[in-house]
Design an enzyme around this catalytic site. Sequence first.
Site, PDB file in Angstrom:
ATOM      1  N   LYS A 116       0.720  -1.192   0.109  1.00 37.54           N
ATOM      2  CA  LYS A 116       0.031   0.103  -0.071  1.00 37.54           C
ATOM      3  C   LYS A 116       0.835   1.089  -0.047  1.00 37.54           C
ATOM      4  CE  LYS A 116      -3.876  -2.124   2.790  1.00 37.54           C
ATOM      5  NZ  LYS A 116      -4.794  -2.452   1.828  1.00 37.54           N
ATOM      6  N   GLU A 200      -2.684   6.803   7.946  1.00 36.75           N
ATOM      7  CA  GLU A 200      -3.813   7.445   7.238  1.00 36.75           C
ATOM      8  C   GLU A 200      -4.674   8.486   8.116  1.00 36.75           C
ATOM      9  OE1 GLU A 200      -6.115   5.193   4.498  1.00 36.75           O
ATOM     10  OE2 GLU A 200      -4.394   4.852   3.111  1.00 36.75           O
ATOM     11  N   HIS A 234     -14.222  -3.831   8.187  1.00 40.14           N
ATOM     12  CA  HIS A 234     -13.632  -3.722   7.163  1.00 40.14           C
ATOM     13  C   HIS A 234     -13.732  -4.862   6.037  1.00 40.14           C
ATOM     14  CE1 HIS A 234     -11.816  -0.570   9.513  1.00 40.14           C
ATOM     15  NE2 HIS A 234     -11.056  -1.660  10.097  1.00 40.14           N
ATOM     16  N   ARG A 296      -7.031  -7.764  -9.721  1.00 43.81           N
ATOM     17  CA  ARG A 296      -7.564  -9.235  -9.772  1.00 43.81           C
ATOM     18  C   ARG A 296      -9.052  -8.951  -9.927  1.00 43.81           C
ATOM     19  NH1 ARG A 296     -10.060  -9.408  -5.033  1.00 43.81           N
ATOM     20  NH2 ARG A 296      -8.945  -8.379  -3.239  1.00 43.81           N
TER      21      ARG A 296
HETATM   22  P1  ADP Z   1     -12.692  -7.922  -1.892  1.00 43.48           P
HETATM   23  O1  ADP Z   1     -12.117  -6.643  -1.580  1.00 43.48           O
HETATM   24  O2  ADP Z   1     -12.698  -8.408  -3.171  1.00 43.48           O
HETATM   25  O3  ADP Z   1     -13.505  -8.515  -0.641  1.00 43.48           O
HETATM   26  P2  ADP Z   1     -10.394  -7.999  -0.120  1.00 43.48           P
HETATM   27  O4  ADP Z   1      -9.380  -7.139  -0.436  1.00 43.48           O
HETATM   28  O5  ADP Z   1     -11.341  -7.821   1.249  1.00 43.48           O
HETATM   29  O6  ADP Z   1     -11.419  -8.675  -0.910  1.00 43.48           O
HETATM   30  O7  ADP Z   1      -9.542  -9.455   0.373  1.00 43.48           O
HETATM   31  C1  ADP Z   1      -8.648  -9.719  -0.690  1.00 43.48           C
HETATM   32  C2  ADP Z   1      -8.980 -11.046  -1.042  1.00 43.48           C
HETATM   33  O8  ADP Z   1      -8.458 -12.149  -0.027  1.00 43.48           O
HETATM   34  C3  ADP Z   1     -10.364 -11.505  -1.393  1.00 43.48           C
HETATM   35  O9  ADP Z   1     -10.507 -11.667  -2.586  1.00 43.48           O
HETATM   36  C4  ADP Z   1     -10.788 -12.936  -0.691  1.00 43.48           C
HETATM   37  O10 ADP Z   1     -10.579 -13.967  -1.779  1.00 43.48           O
HETATM   38  C5  ADP Z   1      -9.468 -13.069   0.201  1.00 43.48           C
HETATM   39  N1  ADP Z   1     -10.085 -13.169   1.621  1.00 43.48           N
HETATM   40  C6  ADP Z   1     -10.312 -12.175   2.254  1.00 43.48           C
HETATM   41  N2  ADP Z   1     -10.880 -12.206   3.568  1.00 43.48           N
HETATM   42  C7  ADP Z   1     -10.588 -13.883   3.706  1.00 43.48           C
HETATM   43  C8  ADP Z   1     -10.715 -14.636   4.776  1.00 43.48           C
HETATM   44  N3  ADP Z   1     -11.294 -14.365   5.813  1.00 43.48           N
HETATM   45  N4  ADP Z   1     -10.397 -15.835   4.486  1.00 43.48           N
HETATM   46  C9  ADP Z   1     -10.153 -16.275   3.181  1.00 43.48           C
HETATM   47  N5  ADP Z   1      -9.849 -15.434   2.117  1.00 43.48           N
HETATM   48  C10 ADP Z   1     -10.219 -14.177   2.333  1.00 43.48           C
HETATM   49  P1  ADP Z   2      -7.846  -3.928   2.518  1.00 44.34           P
HETATM   50  O1  ADP Z   2      -6.528  -4.243   1.775  1.00 44.34           O
HETATM   51  O2  ADP Z   2      -7.895  -4.786   3.938  1.00 44.34           O
HETATM   52  O3  ADP Z   2      -8.876  -4.109   1.866  1.00 44.34           O
HETATM   53  P2  ADP Z   2      -8.281  -1.047   2.442  1.00 44.34           P
HETATM   54  O4  ADP Z   2      -6.956  -0.251   2.525  1.00 44.34           O
HETATM   55  O5  ADP Z   2      -8.804  -1.396   1.116  1.00 44.34           O
HETATM   56  O6  ADP Z   2      -7.863  -2.615   3.362  1.00 44.34           O
HETATM   57  O7  ADP Z   2      -9.374  -0.738   3.604  1.00 44.34           O
HETATM   58  C1  ADP Z   2     -10.440  -1.608   3.836  1.00 44.34           C
HETATM   59  C2  ADP Z   2     -11.633  -0.818   4.682  1.00 44.34           C
HETATM   60  O8  ADP Z   2     -11.177   0.064   5.606  1.00 44.34           O
HETATM   61  C3  ADP Z   2     -12.103   0.213   3.603  1.00 44.34           C
HETATM   62  O9  ADP Z   2     -12.935  -0.104   2.868  1.00 44.34           O
HETATM   63  C4  ADP Z   2     -12.839   1.395   4.616  1.00 44.34           C
HETATM   64  O10 ADP Z   2     -14.186   0.917   4.981  1.00 44.34           O
HETATM   65  C5  ADP Z   2     -11.835   1.174   5.773  1.00 44.34           C
HETATM   66  N1  ADP Z   2     -10.716   2.421   5.497  1.00 44.34           N
HETATM   67  C6  ADP Z   2      -9.638   2.321   4.932  1.00 44.34           C
HETATM   68  N2  ADP Z   2      -9.066   3.462   4.944  1.00 44.34           N
HETATM   69  C7  ADP Z   2      -9.791   4.383   5.667  1.00 44.34           C
HETATM   70  C8  ADP Z   2      -9.412   5.707   5.963  1.00 44.34           C
HETATM   71  N3  ADP Z   2      -8.460   6.541   5.632  1.00 44.34           N
HETATM   72  N4  ADP Z   2     -10.312   6.298   6.701  1.00 44.34           N
HETATM   73  C9  ADP Z   2     -11.856   5.641   6.963  1.00 44.34           C
HETATM   74  N5  ADP Z   2     -11.840   4.453   6.591  1.00 44.34           N
HETATM   75  C10 ADP Z   2     -10.884   3.510   5.965  1.00 44.34           C
END
Ligand code: ADP
Ligand code: ADP
Length: 643
Positions: A116, A200, A234, A296
């Site tokens: 990130k 952040e 999240h 992806r």
């Molecule tokens: P998405 O944004 O598609 O929901 P995330 O960014 O939250 O996916 O998670 C990344 C990937 O990791 C997902 O596509 C999912 O396949 C996998 N993943 C997320 N949480 C879990 C979990 N609790 N157990 C297994 N795989 C997970």
């Molecule tokens: P991941 O890789 O686990 O998906 P993300 O960076 O995509 O992590 O963040 C997951 C979630 O956390 C977001 O969908 C949002 O709900 C929350 N989040 C992330 N960054 C922020 C932020 N700066 N302020 C408020 N909520 C946030």
Amino acid sequence: MISKLLIANRGEIACRIIESARARGIATVAVYSDADAQARHVRLADQAVRIGGAAPSDSYLRGDRIIDAARATGAEAIHPGYGFLSENPDFVEAVAQAGLIFVGPSAQAIRAMGLKDRAKALMVKAGVPVVPGYHGADQDDARLRAEADKIGYPVLIKAVAGGGGKGMRLAEAAEDFDEALASARAEAQAAFGNSDVLIEKFITAPRHIEVQIFGDGANALHLFERDCSLQRRHQKVIEEAPAPGMTPEVRAAMGAAAVKAAKAIGYSGAGTVEFIVDGSGPLRSDGFWFMEMNTRLQVEHPVTEAITGVDLVDWQLRVASGAPLPATQEELTIHGHAFEARLYAEDAANGFLPAIGTLSHLAFPPSVRADTGVAAGDSITPHYDPMVAKLITHGPDRATALKALRDGLAATEVAGTTTNIGFLSALAADPDFAQGGVDTGLIARKIDSLTAAPDPRPQDMAQAALMLSGLGDRQDPHSGFTLHTPLRWRVEVGGQGVTLTPRGPDEVICTVGEAAVSAQRLGGVWRFDGQAPRPCHIHGRAITLFGAAPLTLGMADPLDRASTQAAGDAVLSPMPGLLRDVAVAVGDTVAEDDRLAVLEAMKMEHVLRAPRDGTVAQIAHEAGEQVQAGVVLIALDAQDGDA
Ligand code: ADP
Ligand code: ADP
Ligand code: MG
């Protein structure tokens, strides 16, 4: 065009990819672990190759074996799905070295977005707005704290290698910072082997809006946005497209930023650019910031497919085969509104504990698109993500699509495991959500009411008691019961006594606590206080009543010796799980506390011990079987005097 495709994944996404490949006339090869030998994706594919043990590290993460399987079957390309190896650049390189096509972006593009902090630095350079914060290399605690103070609280601490909501902690104020940092680091180290973090600004009233992009290496376009603000810890729960309150100006600005991000890394294939958005007022062109890019296919891609009419997997296969982008930006338009709900085997009322079990019954209404990796008879095992299905609805407008989601959830029938259908239904019926007033905190604010376990109504108890008593065709609630006995009888259902008093061949009074329900047969159908019976399924000694708030009620069977024995005579399964081992045989003499069996549930082993001295009278389940909570596993001989 690729002529044969190997899918390096399992579950619903493997099945969904097989369908699009088949529609293009592409032959399909599934891979499977020992836990998935009979899985739906294996049944659907033209060919299937075993790649190892149940643990992902022995199978779905074994890039070498997957590549061998592709070679052995003559597959020319590998689709990674999501999760597992989908964002592993080393795997992408190994696939290319083997002379195979990876259906997805280049290793270089994945690396650019993999961490990130680096991704954010790249986006700043490309002119994409990023969340204000610190994403530098200096990981000294004091430096991080100073940066957090500078940003201003609340701040979010994120693992640079994070994903799936892991390694993320909110520090509301300066005094929370040290603890939040330590805890984010520990989780990040355990989950990703990398404890680096970034800081952040925590956007208040945040909304998560992401843009689906598609590239062919030279060019890129976007397929509009999805709103994924309904999250729990999240993790996305219900997604929709388009985003409520989106304006043409903000959509154009977000789409342009996302395409800029994709072009900056020469992106090829399907990808998602996630933005955090200020949801405190109307959406603004200067009120969204880049969070991360997922390189992806995304879990929630079907809502985009529903509103654009594009089959994103088909596009992936075409572009991976060397074709240019299948459409231009101008050719893409939005039709109506779509929702997706993630249906999980989990117990929402019990802290969202993951559940497992064999699905004795599974049916989806034809009005929804149900993407699933299981069918009736299949099991949700403790080895993988307990997703049962994704339900996708589409309608001309948001209200219609949301009603279709509510109706679709209520008409979905799952028996054999606990699901989050009640939770999803409560969310889909939430008035704030219906208004489009969504932010990522909505679920947390209302968690108690959203997860309240439904109390069975007296009519439910009456229906369960009558049907579990074995009267009439147990699978068909509309069939007639035949009352052979003029006597009243009493059964225990869901831990509550129900007294059934026949009043003739067509009427039974069911007394539940203070309530008396009249069950009457009218025109061959039993009704309960005049109400039609709920759709249901009986499995063993339990009945599942379907609907928006599904209920499973078990009965103590008066004819089953084991369950009528005095307390202490039977060993019950404390939770749904896999019976790993049964250490005794019928006739064995056991002493109190002897180890009788081992149950594996939630990836932990639970040793079940003898409640007292005695002789084993019955082994009700064998090692290797999935068992429900509350069933008798082993019964001891009734003690003298008990009967
Ligand atoms: P998405 O944004 O598609 O929901 P995330 O960014 O939250 O996916 O998670 C990344 C990937 O990791 C997902 O596509 C999912 O396949 C996998 N993943 C997320 N949480 C879990 C979990 N609790 N157990 C297994 N795989 C997970
Ligand atoms: P991941 O890789 O686990 O998906 P993300 O960076 O995509 O992590 O963040 C997951 C979630 O956390 C977001 O969908 C949002 O709900 C929350 N989040 C992330 N960054 C922020 C932020 N700066 N302020 C408020 N909520 C946030
Ligand atoms: Mg994310």
